[in-house]
Scaffold this active site. Structure first.
Site, PDB file in Angstrom:
ATOM      1  N   ASP A 183       0.834  -1.207   0.000  1.00 52.66           N
ATOM      2  CA  ASP A 183       0.000   0.000   0.000  1.00 52.66           C
ATOM      3  C   ASP A 183       0.867   1.255   0.000  1.00 52.66           C
ATOM      4  O   ASP A 183       0.747   2.112   0.845  1.00 52.66           O
ATOM      5  CB  ASP A 183      -0.986   0.009   1.179  1.00 52.66           C
ATOM      6  CG  ASP A 183      -0.270  -0.105   2.511  1.00 52.66           C
ATOM      7  OD1 ASP A 183       0.964  -0.261   2.493  1.00 52.66           O
ATOM      8  OD2 ASP A 183      -0.946  -0.030   3.541  1.00 52.66           O
ATOM      9  N   TRP A 204     -13.882 -20.202 -38.231  1.00 54.51           N
ATOM     10  CA  TRP A 204     -14.369 -21.478 -38.756  1.00 54.51           C
ATOM     11  C   TRP A 204     -13.210 -22.182 -39.490  1.00 54.51           C
ATOM     12  O   TRP A 204     -12.483 -21.558 -40.258  1.00 54.51           O
ATOM     13  CB  TRP A 204     -15.537 -21.236 -39.739  1.00 54.51           C
ATOM     14  CG  TRP A 204     -15.974 -22.526 -40.373  1.00 54.51           C
ATOM     15  CD1 TRP A 204     -16.913 -23.385 -39.904  1.00 54.51           C
ATOM     16  CD2 TRP A 204     -15.459 -23.109 -41.583  1.00 54.51           C
ATOM     17  NE1 TRP A 204     -17.012 -24.482 -40.727  1.00 54.51           N
ATOM     18  CE2 TRP A 204     -16.124 -24.341 -41.769  1.00 54.51           C
ATOM     19  CE3 TRP A 204     -14.486 -22.725 -42.510  1.00 54.51           C
ATOM     20  CZ2 TRP A 204     -15.875 -25.176 -42.855  1.00 54.51           C
ATOM     21  CZ3 TRP A 204     -14.227 -23.577 -43.595  1.00 54.51           C
ATOM     22  CH2 TRP A 204     -14.923 -24.779 -43.757  1.00 54.51           C
ATOM     23  N   ASP A 206     -26.852 -34.328 -41.513  1.00 57.25           N
ATOM     24  CA  ASP A 206     -27.869 -33.401 -42.018  1.00 57.25           C
ATOM     25  C   ASP A 206     -28.512 -33.912 -43.322  1.00 57.25           C
ATOM     26  O   ASP A 206     -27.839 -34.517 -44.157  1.00 57.25           O
ATOM     27  CB  ASP A 206     -27.139 -32.071 -42.286  1.00 57.25           C
ATOM     28  CG  ASP A 206     -28.086 -30.917 -42.476  1.00 57.25           C
ATOM     29  OD1 ASP A 206     -29.307 -31.135 -42.501  1.00 57.25           O
ATOM     30  OD2 ASP A 206     -27.577 -29.789 -42.586  1.00 57.25           O
ATOM     31  N   ARG A 223     -26.282 -18.758 -42.927  1.00 57.11           N
ATOM     32  CA  ARG A 223     -26.510 -20.068 -43.532  1.00 57.11           C
ATOM     33  C   ARG A 223     -28.004 -20.233 -43.839  1.00 57.11           C
ATOM     34  O   ARG A 223     -28.575 -21.299 -43.690  1.00 57.11           O
ATOM     35  CB  ARG A 223     -26.021 -21.210 -42.637  1.00 57.11           C
ATOM     36  CG  ARG A 223     -25.665 -22.445 -43.437  1.00 57.11           C
ATOM     37  CD  ARG A 223     -25.593 -23.715 -42.609  1.00 57.11           C
ATOM     38  NE  ARG A 223     -25.120 -24.811 -43.425  1.00 57.11           N
ATOM     39  CZ  ARG A 223     -25.243 -26.090 -43.117  1.00 57.11           C
ATOM     40  NH1 ARG A 223     -25.818 -26.453 -41.987  1.00 57.11           N
ATOM     41  NH2 ARG A 223     -24.805 -27.020 -43.909  1.00 57.11           N
ATOM     42  N   ASP A 282     -25.943 -30.080 -33.548  1.00 56.75           N
ATOM     43  CA  ASP A 282     -25.238 -29.033 -34.288  1.00 56.75           C
ATOM     44  C   ASP A 282     -25.831 -27.658 -33.978  1.00 56.75           C
ATOM     45  O   ASP A 282     -26.937 -27.536 -33.436  1.00 56.75           O
ATOM     46  CB  ASP A 282     -25.361 -29.342 -35.787  1.00 56.75           C
ATOM     47  CG  ASP A 282     -24.227 -28.780 -36.612  1.00 56.75           C
ATOM     48  OD1 ASP A 282     -23.469 -27.945 -36.100  1.00 56.75           O
ATOM     49  OD2 ASP A 282     -24.112 -29.176 -37.793  1.00 56.75           O
ATOM     50  N   ASP A 287     -14.779 -28.392 -38.685  1.00 54.31           N
ATOM     51  CA  ASP A 287     -15.211 -28.872 -40.004  1.00 54.31           C
ATOM     52  C   ASP A 287     -14.025 -29.066 -40.930  1.00 54.31           C
ATOM     53  O   ASP A 287     -14.178 -29.583 -42.028  1.00 54.31           O
ATOM     54  CB  ASP A 287     -16.173 -27.859 -40.640  1.00 54.31           C
ATOM     55  CG  ASP A 287     -17.598 -28.129 -40.215  1.00 54.31           C
ATOM     56  OD1 ASP A 287     -17.857 -29.181 -39.616  1.00 54.31           O
ATOM     57  OD2 ASP A 287     -18.463 -27.276 -40.497  1.00 54.31           O
TER      58      ASP A 287
HETATM   59  C1  DGJ Z   1     -21.810 -28.362 -39.607  1.00 56.15           C
HETATM   60  C2  DGJ Z   1     -21.106 -29.533 -38.988  1.00 56.15           C
HETATM   61  O1  DGJ Z   1     -19.930 -29.125 -38.391  1.00 56.15           O
HETATM   62  C3  DGJ Z   1     -20.856 -30.590 -40.060  1.00 56.15           C
HETATM   63  O2  DGJ Z   1     -20.132 -31.651 -39.524  1.00 56.15           O
HETATM   64  C4  DGJ Z   1     -22.184 -31.049 -40.597  1.00 56.15           C
HETATM   65  O3  DGJ Z   1     -22.900 -31.696 -39.586  1.00 56.15           O
HETATM   66  C5  DGJ Z   1     -22.959 -29.866 -41.142  1.00 56.15           C
HETATM   67  N1  DGJ Z   1     -23.051 -28.799 -40.197  1.00 56.15           N
HETATM   68  C6  DGJ Z   1     -24.349 -30.279 -41.549  1.00 56.15           C
HETATM   69  O4  DGJ Z   1     -25.107 -29.222 -41.916  1.00 56.15           O
END
Ligand code: DGJ
Length: 740
Positions: A52, A200, A368, A444, A479, A549
């Site tokens: 202090d 991403w 998907d 998306r 997801d 991804d």
């Molecule tokens: C994003 C995911 O990371 C992928 O592996 C896949 O499942 C797609 N979406 C499907 O739309």
């Protein structure tokens, strides 16, 4: 009990065999921090650690002759407006417009164990001997509000968890505008800050920067923890390496918008704070209402970054992940996404699955494209019933056929989302997060359902419950493919709109809780356009997360290496995919693709029917290999060895907990002609033990000291001759004797 309160000095000493954390009650009743670091022998007072020094322009927190000046005091949970001009951990707006608060010590309680903070995810104990907790109640008498700071220390791990809770008793409402989970001040700034950042397809790259005066932070204001920044920071001493030196980790158990901030003041102290991002957050507390912040998990290591990561791995694998799959070996899966995208029918799926069965794969995952009219990503999210044109026997029929083949069946869902082109949206256009009369930003081509509304979560639960109960589903890939924009709930009052981001995440946790409780043996894998929500909050519900991804083996080296900084190997979804790779067009060998994916929850994501006979035989051998070693890889002790962000190569090793076996891997990112000598020095072995080391078809014997200190020479000429760029070598290591 490793938490002691020294009545006379008004100090709390939280410690275990590895570390100490010391808090003082300051003269003005607020809390100060005296020390956080390697274990100190306890004594009655560490008051000498309260610096202090008198400085010009300092506002005194109590009248002279005292010198307490908050600006220069190391604090635990600083408030706004009382003479500390650094960022505060709590800002509360009151009816008269003031945001000044002062929370003073009221009482405390020390107890064995660790309590849940539901509905929020948090680390836990299985019995009360595992941890001790300290609850300190602070009180602001003007607004009649309690602020409860809770600390839990694990006995066997260098871990302290922290969170804050506000309980409002006053007649007049208050508005929390900032409510951090934890804050701590360090006495110096001799640190590098490490964070995991990216985007991403290149999530959780390791970034290291020297601290400087001012603010350095990581954050998300996206409504999800994000691919851009992970809710984690570490402060390491400048000379700290993977295996030596001090490091302090901070990890937030939360999946929404967050802030992890480091502030260095002009006198070189360092303030770390972490919690829900104050942007777009405001939470009104009426009389008798409370607010609970998420948990921060602080890990201390004086043995380098690997030791910090190993602590996170052990804690998160065994005391954050829950349920049936926590301690079980994870099945090898085959996912059809990169094999077919949305273009498939039942026949095509059964053909791919049959090849998976032939290879010994245990679980087939339909990704998907199976529901509504989903032939493109502009439609049908929200319509969670099968597309009978593609799948005439529905999910129920397909899942049974896959089970009859001798494999388990898994299914992809994206329950937080809706496309405008869907029956769900047509029936409930007001169910999305959006602001009336304003543009609704698509991403998306989809929108975020308003999970702050119970009826929305309820409706999605009903649909999924029907689907799951009618089918044979053993795994769900959950997801989430966009961030939040125009955050506004149609049913919340104007004054409640600042709660929507957080309530939305609570809604997500609620749906997870309902599904995981009802279907407790289903293995959940969370996913968010790959790894945009790879955080401890998700791991509480879903034991694994699809890591990225980007399935290219070389890109994955960096992504998985970075992810391992905090997250256990068993949680990192990693697949072998086709070449040329779909994200970067790179061609890597089948063996290197597997050698990278082995260090995760392993699977395949390609059409095995398109492989040659030889390739298929290789896949069979890989599946067999992973079955043999997955227990060790998923539950062993992981060491990073060669850093792909700094070197042309990469290496790591996992050693079984009992030390009997290890699997190590060396990877060449790019070949180099006429390269200099190179030794692969391993880690985590016993110096005096002897090991049999198998690589390719060579079997040799080395002592642990040779493997760790002399290292195995890597024949780069041979690597280049055999494979060149992206070559990799796997080492299977078995202890044959404890000493010579
Ligand atoms: C994003 C995911 O990371 C992928 O592996 C896949 O499942 C797609 N979406 C499907 O739309």
């Amino acid at each position: 009990m490793p938490i002691i309160y020294h009545e006379e000095s008004k100090e709390f000493h939280i410690y275990n065999a590895q570390m100490s954390y010391i808090i003082e009650i300051l003269e003005n009743g607020q809390l100060g921090n005296l020390y956080y670091g390697k274990k100190l022998k306890d004594r009655n007072s560490f008051a000498y650690l309260h610096e202090d020094q008198e400085r010009p322009l300092g506002a005194l927190a109590v009248e002279a002759p005292s010198e307490l000046c908050l600006q220069y005091t190391k604090q635990e949970y600083p408030s706004y407006g009382v003479g500390d001009y650094r960022y505060d951990a709590c800002t509360i707006e009151q009816k008269n417009g003031s945001r000044v608060t002062k929370f003073e010590y009221a009482n405390h309680k020390i107890y064995a164990g660790k309590k849940k903070i539901e509905p929020l995810p948090a680390t836990y104990v299985e019995n009360n001997n595992e941890a001790v907790s300290l609850k300190i109640v602070l009180y602001d008498k003007i607004i009649d509000t309690e602020l409860i700071l809770t600390y839990s220390i694990y006995n066997e791990l260098p871990v302290i968890t922290r969170h804050a809770k506000y309980i409002h008793n006053g007649e007049e409402s208050i508005v929390l505008q900032n409510a951090m989970s934890a804050c701590i001040d360090f006495p110096d700034m001799d640190f590098d800050m490490i964070h995991l950042s990216g985007a991403w397809g290149r999530e959780r790259h390791i970034k290291t920067r020297r601290l400087e005066q001012g603010i350095q932070s990581v954050y998300s204001m996206r409504g999800a923890s994000s691919a851009e920044h992970n809710p984690f920071i570490a402060l390491k001493r400048v000379n700290t390496t993977e295996n030596e030196g001090e490091v302090y980790g901070f990890s937030l158990v939360y999946s929404g918008s967050f802030l992890g901030q480091v502030e260095v003041c002009s006198h070189d102290t360092t303030r770390v704070m972490m919690g829900i991002h104050p942007d777009a957050f405001s939470w009104t507390l009426r009389k008798n209402e409370e607010f609970q912040t998420p948990e921060v998990v602080m890990v201390y290591s004086d043995h380098g970054l690997n030791a910090m990561s190993q602590t996170y791995h052990k804690l998160y694998r065994t005391r954050l992940v829950r349920g049936y799959w926590r301690d079980r070996e994870r099945p090898i899966l085959l996912n059809n996404w990169e094999a077919t995208y949305m273009d498939f029918d039942e026949g095509a799926i059964l053909n791919i699955a049959a090849k998976g069965k032939e290879a010994g794969i245990e679980l087939f995952v339909l990704d998907d494209g199976w529901f509504g009219e989903r032939n493109d990503d502009d439609r049908s999210l929200g319509d969670w019933y099968p597309n009978l044109k593609k799948l005439p026997n529905g999910i129920s029929g397909l899942s049974r056929k896959i089970e009859e083949m001798g494999m388990k069946f898994g299914l992809w869902i994206e329950p937080e989302m809706v496309n405008k082109n869907s029956d769900l949206y047509r029936a409930h256009p007001d169910w999305i997060l959006s602001t009336p009369e304003r543009y609704e930003t698509p991403s998306r081509r989809q929108h975020v359902l308003d999970y702050s509304r119970y009826e929305v979560v309820d409706a999605i639960f009903e649909m999924l419950d029907k689907l799951i109960s009618e089918s044979k589903i053993s795994y769900i890939k959950w997801d989430m493919n966009r961030y939040i924009t125009e955050c506004y709930s149609r049913t919340a009052a104007a004054s409640e709109q600042g709660t929507v981001m957080h309530r939305h995440i609570l809604g997500v946790y609620d749906l997870y809780t309902r599904l995981t409780s009802k279907y407790s043996e289903i293995l959940f894998e969370s996913c968010s356009s790959g790894g945009a929500r790879f955080d401890p909050g998700m791991l509480y519900f879903a034991p694994q997360t699809w890591c990225s991804d980007d399935t290219d083996a070389v890109e994955r080296m960096k992504i998985q290496y970075g992810t391992s900084m905090v997250y256990p190997i068993s949680s990192i979804g990693a697949h072998v995919s086709a070449v040329p790779n779909h994200q970067v067009n790179r061609v890597t060998s089948l063996s290197t693709r597997a050698n990278v994916a082995y260090f995760g929850a392993f699977g395949y994501e390609l059409n095995l029917g398109e492989l040659s006979y030889e390739e298929m035989e290789t896949v069979k051998a890989q599946v067999q290999y992973y079955k043999t070693y997955r227990g060790l890889i998923q539950q062993g002790i992981f060491y990073r060895i060669i850093n792909p962000f700094e070197e042309r190569n990469m290496a790591w090793i996992v050693v079984s907990e009992n030390g009997e076996e290890a699997v190590a891997a060396f990877y060449q990112q790019l070949g180099c002609a006429n390269a200099g000598g190179l030794r692969f020095r391993m880690a985590g072995l016993e110096e005096d033990a002897f090991y049999e080391v198998k690589s390719f078809n060579n079997l040799e014997k080395f002592s642990g000291s040779e493997l760790m200190y002399a290292g195995i020479p890597i024949d780069q000429k041979r690597l280049n001759r055999n494979e060149g760029d992206f070559a990799s070598i796997l080492f299977n290591i078995k202890r044959i004797s404890l000493c010579s």
